[in-house]
Design a protein around this motif. Sequence first.
Motif, PDB file in Angstrom:
ATOM      1  N   VAL A 202      11.282  77.777  -1.183  1.00 53.38           N
ATOM      2  CA  VAL A 202      12.930  78.128  -2.626  1.00 53.38           C
ATOM      3  C   VAL A 202      13.387  79.387  -1.621  1.00 53.38           C
ATOM      4  CG1 VAL A 202      13.736  79.067  -3.930  1.00 53.38           C
ATOM      5  CG2 VAL A 202      12.188  77.678  -4.044  1.00 53.38           C
ATOM      6  N   THR A 203      14.287  79.178  -1.202  1.00 54.33           N
ATOM      7  CA  THR A 203      14.890  80.766  -0.335  1.00 54.33           C
ATOM      8  C   THR A 203      15.919  81.680  -1.220  1.00 54.33           C
ATOM      9  OG1 THR A 203      16.308  79.826   0.875  1.00 54.33           O
ATOM     10  CG2 THR A 203      14.458  79.482   1.890  1.00 54.33           C
ATOM     11  N   ASP A 204      16.320  80.913  -2.525  1.00 52.50           N
ATOM     12  CA  ASP A 204      17.346  81.221  -2.673  1.00 52.50           C
ATOM     13  C   ASP A 204      16.554  83.041  -4.031  1.00 52.50           C
ATOM     14  OD1 ASP A 204      19.514  82.464  -5.001  1.00 52.50           O
ATOM     15  OD2 ASP A 204      19.259  80.299  -5.705  1.00 52.50           O
ATOM     16  N   VAL A 207      17.250  83.256  -7.845  1.00 50.64           N
ATOM     17  CA  VAL A 207      16.331  82.746  -9.151  1.00 50.64           C
ATOM     18  C   VAL A 207      14.973  83.842  -9.556  1.00 50.64           C
ATOM     19  CG1 VAL A 207      16.157  80.731  -7.889  1.00 50.64           C
ATOM     20  CG2 VAL A 207      15.921  80.321  -9.777  1.00 50.64           C
ATOM     21  N   ASP A 211      12.616  80.185 -13.783  1.00 48.00           N
ATOM     22  CA  ASP A 211      14.066  79.872 -13.033  1.00 48.00           C
ATOM     23  C   ASP A 211      14.244  78.527 -12.360  1.00 48.00           C
ATOM     24  OD1 ASP A 211      14.819  80.458 -15.822  1.00 48.00           O
ATOM     25  OD2 ASP A 211      16.072  82.046 -14.569  1.00 48.00           O
ATOM     26  N   MET A 212      13.140  77.959 -11.291  1.00 45.58           N
ATOM     27  CA  MET A 212      13.155  77.193  -9.900  1.00 45.58           C
ATOM     28  C   MET A 212      12.707  75.920 -10.739  1.00 45.58           C
ATOM     29  SD  MET A 212      10.557  79.586  -7.063  1.00 45.58           S
ATOM     30  CE  MET A 212      11.183  81.028  -6.727  1.00 45.58           C
ATOM     31  N   ARG A 213      13.917  75.648 -10.060  1.00 42.25           N
ATOM     32  CA  ARG A 213      14.090  73.875 -10.270  1.00 42.25           C
ATOM     33  C   ARG A 213      14.038  73.027  -8.829  1.00 42.25           C
ATOM     34  NH1 ARG A 213      12.286  75.771 -14.403  1.00 42.25           N
ATOM     35  NH2 ARG A 213      14.142  75.885 -16.440  1.00 42.25           N
ATOM     36  N   SER A 215      16.086  71.559  -7.359  1.00 41.94           N
ATOM     37  CA  SER A 215      17.503  71.607  -7.059  1.00 41.94           C
ATOM     38  C   SER A 215      17.231  73.133  -5.583  1.00 41.94           C
ATOM     39  CB  SER A 215      18.793  71.942  -7.908  1.00 41.94           C
ATOM     40  OG  SER A 215      18.544  73.140  -8.127  1.00 41.94           O
ATOM     41  N   HIS A 216      16.166  73.770  -6.094  1.00 41.38           N
ATOM     42  CA  HIS A 216      16.422  74.886  -5.371  1.00 41.38           C
ATOM     43  C   HIS A 216      15.386  74.642  -4.131  1.00 41.38           C
ATOM     44  CE1 HIS A 216      17.411  76.999  -8.495  1.00 41.38           C
ATOM     45  NE2 HIS A 216      17.988  78.136  -8.525  1.00 41.38           N
ATOM     46  N   ARG A 217      14.808  73.477  -3.782  1.00 40.11           N
ATOM     47  CA  ARG A 217      13.594  73.150  -3.263  1.00 40.11           C
ATOM     48  C   ARG A 217      13.743  72.383  -1.693  1.00 40.11           C
ATOM     49  NH1 ARG A 217       9.372  69.617  -6.535  1.00 40.11           N
ATOM     50  NH2 ARG A 217       8.249  69.979  -4.235  1.00 40.11           N
ATOM     51  N   ALA A 250      16.536  69.718  -2.537  1.00 41.55           N
ATOM     52  CA  ALA A 250      17.701  69.784  -2.684  1.00 41.55           C
ATOM     53  C   ALA A 250      18.988  69.688  -2.058  1.00 41.55           C
ATOM     54  CB  ALA A 250      17.899  71.424  -1.617  1.00 41.55           C
TER      55      ALA A 250
END
Length: 276
Positions: A202-204, A207, A211-213, A215-217, A250
């Motif tokens: 995860v780089t966002d 977040v 809240d990591m999901r 879709s962030h992977r 992602a």
Amino acid sequence: MSATRSAPVFAINHMVTPALRPQAFFQLARSLGLQDVEIRNDLAGNAIVDGTPAADIRAQAAETGVKIATINALQRFNEWTPEREKEAIELADYARDAGAAALVLVPVNDGTGRQDGERQNNLRKALTALLPVLNERGLKGFVEPLGFEICSLRSKREAVEAIEAIGGQDTFRIVHDTFHHHLAGEPELFPQWTGLVHISGVTDVAVSIGDMRDSHRVLVNAQDRLGNIAQIRKLLAEGYTGLFSFEPFAEEVHQLENPAAALSQSIVLIKSQLQA
């Protein structure tokens, strides 16, 4: 003392490139010098969902020179019902006929079945029922705790305790997912109980952990927030000798024009950082 391995052995999960047909996906693995893949039963418009016979998957894998490490996955496995039993038998038959070595088992992840006592009982009931299903087909079962707060199985320790309690040590192992390990906050790794490792980053920076999901992977890169390198290094140091399988969800990864180059870059980065 367990033998330690200094370099990870990589695999790819079909979630890396969900639009690729199985044979093209297998060829992608070989182009990267990899021999192991995970196939899935949740890719709309693709095998297995589209009815592709297991024998075809087996033949394509053999022709390409890859081994099918797992089928991912039997969902809601710890909510054992007659419907789940039927689903498990059908998926296990497919896994056997496709030449897969194991079935990934994913727990209920909708906020139900989380009560203390209830979740442990549900888990043991499901594992007890799955034991003969898997054994009769020569398959392993890889239990995958999820780090989401709403999940009915977050703890690897609970999974290990349940496996031991039902005498399932020869059949069941756990999945260590670097994303879910980070979310769950459980410090222990259980390398001797681990049958498979899923890796993603995860780089966002915006977040929060809670809240990591999925879709962030993304693929593991230098901006990773999950501590993949530290997790991989510790697993190897403590004796884990299995696969490290890329499993990014992602959309930006799924849309890559050159997934081979991106995967190769991630592999090189991980190896170089492990040696640093």
